[in-house]
Design an enzyme around this catalytic site. Sequence first.
Site, PDB file in Angstrom:
ATOM      1  N   LEU A  79       0.846  -1.196   0.000  1.00 48.82           N
ATOM      2  CA  LEU A  79       0.000   0.000   0.000  1.00 48.82           C
ATOM      3  C   LEU A  79       0.884   1.249   0.000  1.00 48.82           C
ATOM      4  O   LEU A  79       0.789   2.110   0.867  1.00 48.82           O
ATOM      5  CB  LEU A  79      -0.952  -0.014   1.204  1.00 48.82           C
ATOM      6  CG  LEU A  79      -2.229   0.818   1.034  1.00 48.82           C
ATOM      7  CD1 LEU A  79      -3.150   0.191  -0.016  1.00 48.82           C
ATOM      8  CD2 LEU A  79      -2.974   0.982   2.348  1.00 48.82           C
ATOM      9  N   GLY A  80       1.742   1.316  -1.005  1.00 48.41           N
ATOM     10  CA  GLY A  80       2.563   2.514  -1.226  1.00 48.41           C
ATOM     11  C   GLY A  80       1.761   3.515  -2.042  1.00 48.41           C
ATOM     12  O   GLY A  80       0.529   3.494  -2.038  1.00 48.41           O
ATOM     13  N   ARG A  81       2.493   4.369  -2.748  1.00 44.27           N
ATOM     14  CA  ARG A  81       1.804   5.420  -3.504  1.00 44.27           C
ATOM     15  C   ARG A  81       0.829   4.829  -4.515  1.00 44.27           C
ATOM     16  O   ARG A  81      -0.308   5.251  -4.628  1.00 44.27           O
ATOM     17  CB  ARG A  81       2.826   6.268  -4.253  1.00 44.27           C
ATOM     18  CG  ARG A  81       3.840   6.974  -3.382  1.00 44.27           C
ATOM     19  CD  ARG A  81       4.838   7.659  -4.306  1.00 44.27           C
ATOM     20  NE  ARG A  81       5.855   8.385  -3.606  1.00 44.27           N
ATOM     21  CZ  ARG A  81       7.030   7.866  -3.235  1.00 44.27           C
ATOM     22  NH1 ARG A  81       7.303   6.596  -3.472  1.00 44.27           N
ATOM     23  NH2 ARG A  81       7.916   8.612  -2.625  1.00 44.27           N
ATOM     24  N   ILE A  82       1.303   3.821  -5.277  1.00 50.77           N
ATOM     25  CA  ILE A  82       0.448   3.267  -6.329  1.00 50.77           C
ATOM     26  C   ILE A  82      -0.643   2.394  -5.710  1.00 50.77           C
ATOM     27  O   ILE A  82      -1.809   2.452  -6.122  1.00 50.77           O
ATOM     28  CB  ILE A  82       1.307   2.488  -7.355  1.00 50.77           C
ATOM     29  CG1 ILE A  82       2.221   3.471  -8.098  1.00 50.77           C
ATOM     30  CG2 ILE A  82       0.436   1.710  -8.328  1.00 50.77           C
ATOM     31  CD1 ILE A  82       3.234   2.834  -9.035  1.00 50.77           C
ATOM     32  N   ARG A 116       4.642  -4.038   4.845  1.00 48.57           N
ATOM     33  CA  ARG A 116       5.532  -4.214   6.001  1.00 48.57           C
ATOM     34  C   ARG A 116       4.898  -3.713   7.294  1.00 48.57           C
ATOM     35  O   ARG A 116       5.066  -4.311   8.345  1.00 48.57           O
ATOM     36  CB  ARG A 116       6.864  -3.492   5.751  1.00 48.57           C
ATOM     37  CG  ARG A 116       7.846  -4.366   4.982  1.00 48.57           C
ATOM     38  CD  ARG A 116       9.031  -3.566   4.552  1.00 48.57           C
ATOM     39  NE  ARG A 116       8.595  -2.400   3.766  1.00 48.57           N
ATOM     40  CZ  ARG A 116       9.408  -1.546   3.170  1.00 48.57           C
ATOM     41  NH1 ARG A 116      10.701  -1.697   3.287  1.00 48.57           N
ATOM     42  NH2 ARG A 116       8.951  -0.536   2.467  1.00 48.57           N
ATOM     43  N   THR A 117       4.151  -2.594   7.205  1.00 45.65           N
ATOM     44  CA  THR A 117       3.549  -2.033   8.432  1.00 45.65           C
ATOM     45  C   THR A 117       2.110  -1.608   8.159  1.00 45.65           C
ATOM     46  O   THR A 117       1.787  -1.172   7.050  1.00 45.65           O
ATOM     47  CB  THR A 117       4.322  -0.781   8.915  1.00 45.65           C
ATOM     48  OG1 THR A 117       4.525   0.088   7.794  1.00 45.65           O
ATOM     49  CG2 THR A 117       5.657  -1.144   9.530  1.00 45.65           C
ATOM     50  N   ARG A 165       6.121  -5.629 -10.397  1.00 46.09           N
ATOM     51  CA  ARG A 165       7.285  -6.291 -10.993  1.00 46.09           C
ATOM     52  C   ARG A 165       6.968  -7.775 -11.117  1.00 46.09           C
ATOM     53  O   ARG A 165       6.433  -8.386 -10.175  1.00 46.09           O
ATOM     54  CB  ARG A 165       8.526  -6.112 -10.117  1.00 46.09           C
ATOM     55  CG  ARG A 165       9.171  -4.751 -10.198  1.00 46.09           C
ATOM     56  CD  ARG A 165       9.810  -4.475 -11.561  1.00 46.09           C
ATOM     57  NE  ARG A 165      10.438  -3.166 -11.639  1.00 46.09           N
ATOM     58  CZ  ARG A 165       9.843  -2.064 -12.109  1.00 46.09           C
ATOM     59  NH1 ARG A 165       8.604  -2.113 -12.568  1.00 46.09           N
ATOM     60  NH2 ARG A 165      10.502  -0.924 -12.166  1.00 46.09           N
ATOM     61  N   GLU A 223      11.171  -9.881 -18.700  1.00 46.33           N
ATOM     62  CA  GLU A 223      10.688  -9.057 -19.826  1.00 46.33           C
ATOM     63  C   GLU A 223      11.799  -8.785 -20.831  1.00 46.33           C
ATOM     64  O   GLU A 223      12.950  -8.624 -20.423  1.00 46.33           O
ATOM     65  CB  GLU A 223      10.165  -7.712 -19.279  1.00 46.33           C
ATOM     66  CG  GLU A 223       8.979  -7.900 -18.367  1.00 46.33           C
ATOM     67  CD  GLU A 223       8.534  -6.603 -17.689  1.00 46.33           C
ATOM     68  OE1 GLU A 223       9.008  -5.522 -18.081  1.00 46.33           O
ATOM     69  OE2 GLU A 223       7.730  -6.692 -16.764  1.00 46.33           O
ATOM     70  N   HIS A 258       3.962  -4.297 -20.295  1.00 46.37           N
ATOM     71  CA  HIS A 258       4.487  -3.308 -19.328  1.00 46.37           C
ATOM     72  C   HIS A 258       4.160  -1.882 -19.776  1.00 46.37           C
ATOM     73  O   HIS A 258       5.066  -1.094 -20.096  1.00 46.37           O
ATOM     74  CB  HIS A 258       5.990  -3.498 -19.133  1.00 46.37           C
ATOM     75  CG  HIS A 258       6.496  -2.867 -17.864  1.00 46.37           C
ATOM     76  ND1 HIS A 258       7.554  -3.360 -17.152  1.00 46.37           N
ATOM     77  CD2 HIS A 258       6.074  -1.773 -17.167  1.00 46.37           C
ATOM     78  CE1 HIS A 258       7.780  -2.597 -16.089  1.00 46.37           C
ATOM     79  NE2 HIS A 258       6.881  -1.619 -16.071  1.00 46.37           N
ATOM     80  N   VAL A 259       2.869  -1.579 -19.756  1.00 46.06           N
ATOM     81  CA  VAL A 259       2.418  -0.265 -20.237  1.00 46.06           C
ATOM     82  C   VAL A 259       1.816   0.597 -19.125  1.00 46.06           C
ATOM     83  O   VAL A 259       1.182   1.605 -19.406  1.00 46.06           O
ATOM     84  CB  VAL A 259       1.389  -0.412 -21.391  1.00 46.06           C
ATOM     85  CG1 VAL A 259       2.065  -0.988 -22.629  1.00 46.06           C
ATOM     86  CG2 VAL A 259       0.194  -1.277 -20.977  1.00 46.06           C
TER      87      VAL A 259
HETATM   88  C1  8YV Z   1       8.794   2.171 -16.433  1.00 49.17           C
HETATM   89  C2  8YV Z   1       8.116   1.259 -14.330  1.00 49.17           C
HETATM   90  O1  8YV Z   1       9.378   3.332 -15.988  1.00 49.17           O
HETATM   91  O2  8YV Z   1       8.167   3.226 -13.066  1.00 49.17           O
HETATM   92  C3  8YV Z   1       8.427   2.029 -13.117  1.00 49.17           C
HETATM   93  O3  8YV Z   1       8.940   1.429 -12.159  1.00 49.17           O
HETATM   94  O4  8YV Z   1       8.256   0.080 -14.359  1.00 49.17           O
HETATM   95  C4  8YV Z   1       7.633   1.928 -15.552  1.00 49.17           C
HETATM   96  O5  8YV Z   1       6.949   3.098 -15.316  1.00 49.17           O
HETATM   97  C5  8YV Z   1       8.423   2.290 -17.837  1.00 49.17           C
HETATM   98  O6  8YV Z   1       8.168   1.033 -18.282  1.00 49.17           O
HETATM   99  C6  8YV Z   1       9.486   2.946 -18.661  1.00 49.17           C
HETATM  100  O7  8YV Z   1      10.268   2.023 -19.308  1.00 49.17           O
END
Ligand code: 8YV
Length: 324
Positions: free
Chosen positions: A155-158, A178-179, A235, A264, A282-283
């Site tokens: 539960l970080g920023r994203i 973690r917390t 990831r 990837e 990875h978009v």
């Molecule tokens: C990449 C990302 O930056 O921010 C990250 O950690 O994995 C993506 O936003 C993006 O794929 C640019 O290559």
Amino acid sequence: MPPAETPDILLIRQTRPDVAGRLAERFRLHRLEEAPDREAFLDAVGPRIRGLAVGAMCPIDARLFDRLPQLEIVASFGVGYDTIDAGEAHRRGIVVTHTPDVLSDEVADLALGLLLATLRQIPQADRYLRAGRWREGSFPLTTSLRERRVGILGLGRIGRAIAQRLEGFGVRIAYHGRTPQADVAYTYHDSLLGLAQAVDTLIVAAPGGPGTNGIVDAGVLAALGADGVVINIARGSVIDEAALIAALQAGTILGAGLDVFANEPQVPQALIDLDRTVLLPHVGSGSHHTRAAMGRLLTDNLFSWFDGKGPVTPVPETPWKGQR
Ligand code: 8YV
């Protein structure tokens, strides 16, 4: 010709013209990828390099640092920096910066899109129509977001941006990290397995790296149950990919929506062959708007550093604490 005191910056896998253009106004740029012999190139320019501008997921480690004795700062394009040895950079007094916040909304939007696409089989339905199969009969009914219990790993920023969006969908939200976080009302689980047992939908938003490698394993996947759905916008390394494939093939979970993969751009054929997967290259941050903002933040970090004002967005491990 830039004056002699102009800092030398090395670009590695950083090909955005707006980034290079802005950096060229202030720095002497060197492009590693354009060098016919990279080793000879590093021998020649390495001793002068004071800053790196690097693309996302670019391996930056002690071997490279050894070639760059004057290096002060690594400015990375992306929020995740698991391929940068930030601990080693710290030991050497090298600052590492990344591009947080400017991409959180974009990646969270994509996570919700991927979640709905996976549950409601949107790409599959599109393929069905294009193949002319609608005339033969209706597309099969799908699973639903209704009544799902959604767990967020990280539960970080994203992760928070994803949770805020999910609130609008009226689903129950829990998380593991973690917390526990004091300022959210979502249910906290102190173990990932505990979270997986409590939910049927797992959204992976945790950073990569040794601490999270393969933590979504066979046991976690089994705990989600036969209706289980996994979404990963973080990831690929966080999920044990072989265990995920086995769970999908055996039907011990229902489906997966993946924007990231362990190796990837290689995507296991087994994932491609499965009909209950939605797979993206990875978009997550990949819009003109957001990539431009990331590029600006990367260059802001280098400008600020070489103006003597410190980094704008250093990673937590970095030696910068207001002053070196
Ligand atoms: C990449 C990302 O930056 O921010 C990250 O950690 O994995 C993506 O936003 C993006 O794929 C640019 O290559």
